[in-house]
Scaffold this active site. Structure first.
Site, PDB file in Angstrom:
ATOM      1  N   LYS A 129      74.399 -46.616  33.209  1.00 12.33           N
ATOM      2  CA  LYS A 129      74.078 -47.620  32.186  1.00 12.33           C
ATOM      3  C   LYS A 129      75.240 -48.605  32.029  1.00 12.33           C
ATOM      4  CE  LYS A 129      72.434 -49.915  28.983  1.00 12.33           C
ATOM      5  NZ  LYS A 129      71.347 -50.844  29.143  1.00 12.33           N
ATOM      6  N   ALA A 163      75.365 -50.801  35.183  1.00 13.57           N
ATOM      7  CA  ALA A 163      74.316 -51.838  35.269  1.00 13.57           C
ATOM      8  C   ALA A 163      74.729 -53.035  34.422  1.00 13.57           C
ATOM      9  CB  ALA A 163      72.980 -51.271  34.786  1.00 13.57           C
ATOM     10  N   ASN A 164      75.185 -52.783  33.214  1.00 14.55           N
ATOM     11  CA  ASN A 164      75.577 -53.900  32.353  1.00 14.55           C
ATOM     12  C   ASN A 164      76.801 -54.627  32.912  1.00 14.55           C
ATOM     13  OD1 ASN A 164      73.473 -53.713  30.616  1.00 14.55           O
ATOM     14  ND2 ASN A 164      74.600 -52.766  28.939  1.00 14.55           N
ATOM     15  N   LEU A 170      75.609 -56.864  35.793  1.00 15.74           N
ATOM     16  CA  LEU A 170      74.849 -58.032  35.312  1.00 15.74           C
ATOM     17  C   LEU A 170      75.799 -59.061  34.696  1.00 15.74           C
ATOM     18  CD1 LEU A 170      71.821 -56.148  33.721  1.00 15.74           C
ATOM     19  CD2 LEU A 170      71.728 -57.702  35.690  1.00 15.74           C
ATOM     20  N   CYS A 200      75.581 -55.829  23.836  1.00 14.06           N
ATOM     21  CA  CYS A 200      75.868 -54.826  24.876  1.00 14.06           C
ATOM     22  C   CYS A 200      76.976 -55.182  25.863  1.00 14.06           C
ATOM     23  CB  CYS A 200      74.591 -54.541  25.656  1.00 14.06           C
ATOM     24  SG  CYS A 200      73.331 -53.757  24.647  1.00 14.06           S
ATOM     25  N   PHE A 201      76.860 -56.349  26.497  1.00 18.37           N
ATOM     26  CA  PHE A 201      77.709 -56.590  27.671  1.00 18.37           C
ATOM     27  C   PHE A 201      79.200 -56.426  27.379  1.00 18.37           C
ATOM     28  CE2 PHE A 201      74.546 -59.377  30.269  1.00 18.37           C
ATOM     29  CZ  PHE A 201      73.872 -58.232  30.637  1.00 18.37           C
ATOM     30  N   LYS A 206      80.827 -55.048  24.858  1.00 20.34           N
ATOM     31  CA  LYS A 206      81.271 -53.717  24.432  1.00 20.34           C
ATOM     32  C   LYS A 206      81.191 -52.710  25.580  1.00 20.34           C
ATOM     33  CE  LYS A 206      77.293 -51.362  22.417  1.00 20.34           C
ATOM     34  NZ  LYS A 206      77.032 -50.305  23.378  1.00 20.34           N
TER      35      LYS A 206
END
Ligand code: NAD
Ligand code: UDX
Length: 467
Positions: A222, A225-226, A229, A278-279, A281
């Site tokens: 997880k 993935a972030n 991206l 999200c990204f 952090k």
């Protein structure tokens, strides 16, 4: 084991939509979302579906189908845990603000508190599923907390299995991402527990898209993935700046490189830098983990993705000031878009916050319009209330909320587009320029407007990544 009752702790941007879709696809399962935040729960229960606490296209329809049938929202956490065969932990995991690892490590106090509550209240065998994004090896902590509760004699019959099932939905497309996911990832070492969760997802996800891994791979995938991206966004923003300096056009470059099947066309839009909860952090968490394991070069590598993003956000305000003759003091600037991306009411880490603050610092008067973000949220994010009226050539900037685009641009020197709301692609530039002070500027930081029409209407146009 067949799951009949689910409890999800945390009725936020992830818990709400995820459980709504699960309840929709599994009418035989009773799904209860619990949250400490009574206001949020009341909003989830509001008869007026436009008042749901999360705005997501399609969400209200799903909630309307399931709420009261097999989807419930309550603040009664203990009872919902006790009744559940499976408990999802979907609480917030923001960056720590103080203490060890401040500014990088995840603050796990909410995950620990909810794990303790599960340990205390669960009955019989309970599958505990990590839905929150967590540092790799957090499942170990959760397992320790849960097994400590098994030690006491009155709790002999309590047993737990811990799974990792990170969520990959993106805001704004949450419902379609949940209904048709690229993959569902389940990490764990208890085959029966994994099968029980697979059985749930199999109701609507084809088996080849359900991936099984060990716990640590799932947790780390997880974050990875972030990070990948976000890295693409920093990469294209770096190239966008070079395009502006050289006469290349970032959209053409993105099209050219995206045609390479190894790269693909997605996530190549230059903009004001990535926002969202999200990204930033998750990458900072990855940086922290790398350092924790002594991998300084790896930590430094990922840190650059965040640094580039901060630089991109900061350069936008600077270039607006420099184009407007070096001063924006007392000038009205229409800011279109405040959410961190289109189709959401979420402003967490929105690039608009930093850009607006920088412009306020320069003394600008901002007229802010966003289709889904209200003035209270803007005030909270900017740390200052809206002005009662426009100030003159004051040192201090001020802001007001604008109900629509035409209100925002009235008397403005510039329009600054910060969120890619589809409405902004169809603006009537002739009507807009008629209301603005000349020379009138358009700063399109998302590259979504009809820049040619704006130029034809008489605006001076700066477009992100356009040389
Ligand atoms: P959020 O802040 O919107 O929701 C979390 C909710 O948990 C809050 O409403 C809070 O009140 C509640 N909560 C905290 N502790 C609790 C407790 N002990 N008991 C009951 N309720 C409690 O956060 P979110 O955006 O839904 O994110 C949740 C997790 O999912 C985070 O780890 C995040 O990184 C991850 N995630 C988020 C997204 C996204 O798009 N937002 C996508 C994928 C993963
Ligand atoms: C992200 C991940 O995509 C998702 O898988 C994860 O579960 C949660 O974090 P989210 O933050 O909701 O989702 O939205 P996303 O579409 O990833 O956009 C994040 C930020 O990047 C936004 O500010 C967006 O505007 C920006 N972005 C995205 C760009 O600037 N350019 C792009 O090409 C894509």
């Amino acid at each position: 084991m067949t799951v009949r009752t689910i409890c999800c702790i945390g009725a936020g941007y992830v818990g709400g939509p995820t459980m709504a879709v699960m309840a929709d696809r599994c009418p035989h399962i009773q799904v209860t979302l619990v949250d400490l935040n009574a206001e949020r729960i009341a909003a989830w229960n509001d008869a007026d579906l436009s008042k749901l606490p999360v705005y997501e296209p399609g969400l209200a329809d799903v909630v309307a189908r399931c709420r009261g049938r097999n989807l419930h929202f309550t603040t009664e956490v203990d009872g919902a845990i006790a009744a559940a065969d499976m408990v999802f932990l979907s609480v917030n995991t923001p960056t720590k603000r103080r203490g060890l690892g401040a500014g990088q490590a995840s603050d796990l106090r909410w995950i620990e508190a909810s794990a303790r509550q599960v340990a205390a209240q669960a009955m019989g065998h309970t599958i505990v599923v990590e839905k929150s994004t967590l540092p790799v090896r957090t499942a170990e902590t959760i397992q320790s907390i849960l097994s400590a509760s098994q030690d006491s004699s009155e709790a002999e019959s309590k047993t737990f299995s811990v799974l990792s099932n990170p969520e990959f939905l993106a805001e704004g497309t949450a419902i379609s991402d949940l209904e048709d996911p690229d993959r569902v990832l389940i990490g764990g070492d208890d085959a029966n527990a994994i099968d029980a969760l697979v059985e749930i997802y199999s109701r609507w996800v084809s088996p080849e898209r359900i991936l099984r891994t060990n716990l640590w791979s799932s947790e780390l995938s997880k974050l990875t993935a972030n990070a990948f991206l976000a890295q693409r966004i920093s990469s294209i923003n770096a190239i966008g700046a070079l395009c502006e300096a050289t006469g290349a056009d970032v959209k053409e470059v993105a099209r050219a490189i995206g045609a390479d099947s190894r790269l693909g066309p997605k996530f190549l839009s230059a903009g004001p830098g990535f926002g969202g909860s999200c990204f930033r952090k998750d990458i900072l968490n990855l940086v922290y983990l790398c350092r924790h394991y002594g991998l300084e070069q790896a930590a430094h590598y990922w840190e650059q993705v965040v640094d580039l993003n901060s630089w991109q956000q900061q350069r936008i305000a600077r270039l607006v000031v420099s184009r407007l003759f070096g001063t924006v003091s007392g000038k009205r600037l229409a800011v279109l878009g405040f959410a961190f991306k289109a189709d959401t009411n979420d402003t967490r880490e929105s690039p608009a916050i930093g850009i607006c603050r920088d412009l306020l610092e320069e003394g600008a008067h901002l007229a802010i319009h966003d289709p889904k973000v209200g003035p209270d949220q803007v005030a909270a994010d900017l740390g200052r209330e809206a002005a009662a009226s426009r100030l003159g050539l004051a040192d201090e900037g001020s802001w007001q909320s604008a109900a629509g685009v035409l209100d925002a641009v009235e008397g403005a020197d510039a329009v600054i587009v910060l969120t890619e709301w589809h409405q902004f692609a169809e603006l009537d530039w002739t009507a807009i320029v008629a209301r603005m002070r000349r020379p009138a500027w358009l700063f399109d930081v998302r590259g979504v407007t009809d820049a040619e029409a704006a130029r034809a209407a008489g605006l001076r146009v700066w477009l992100v990544g356009e040389g």
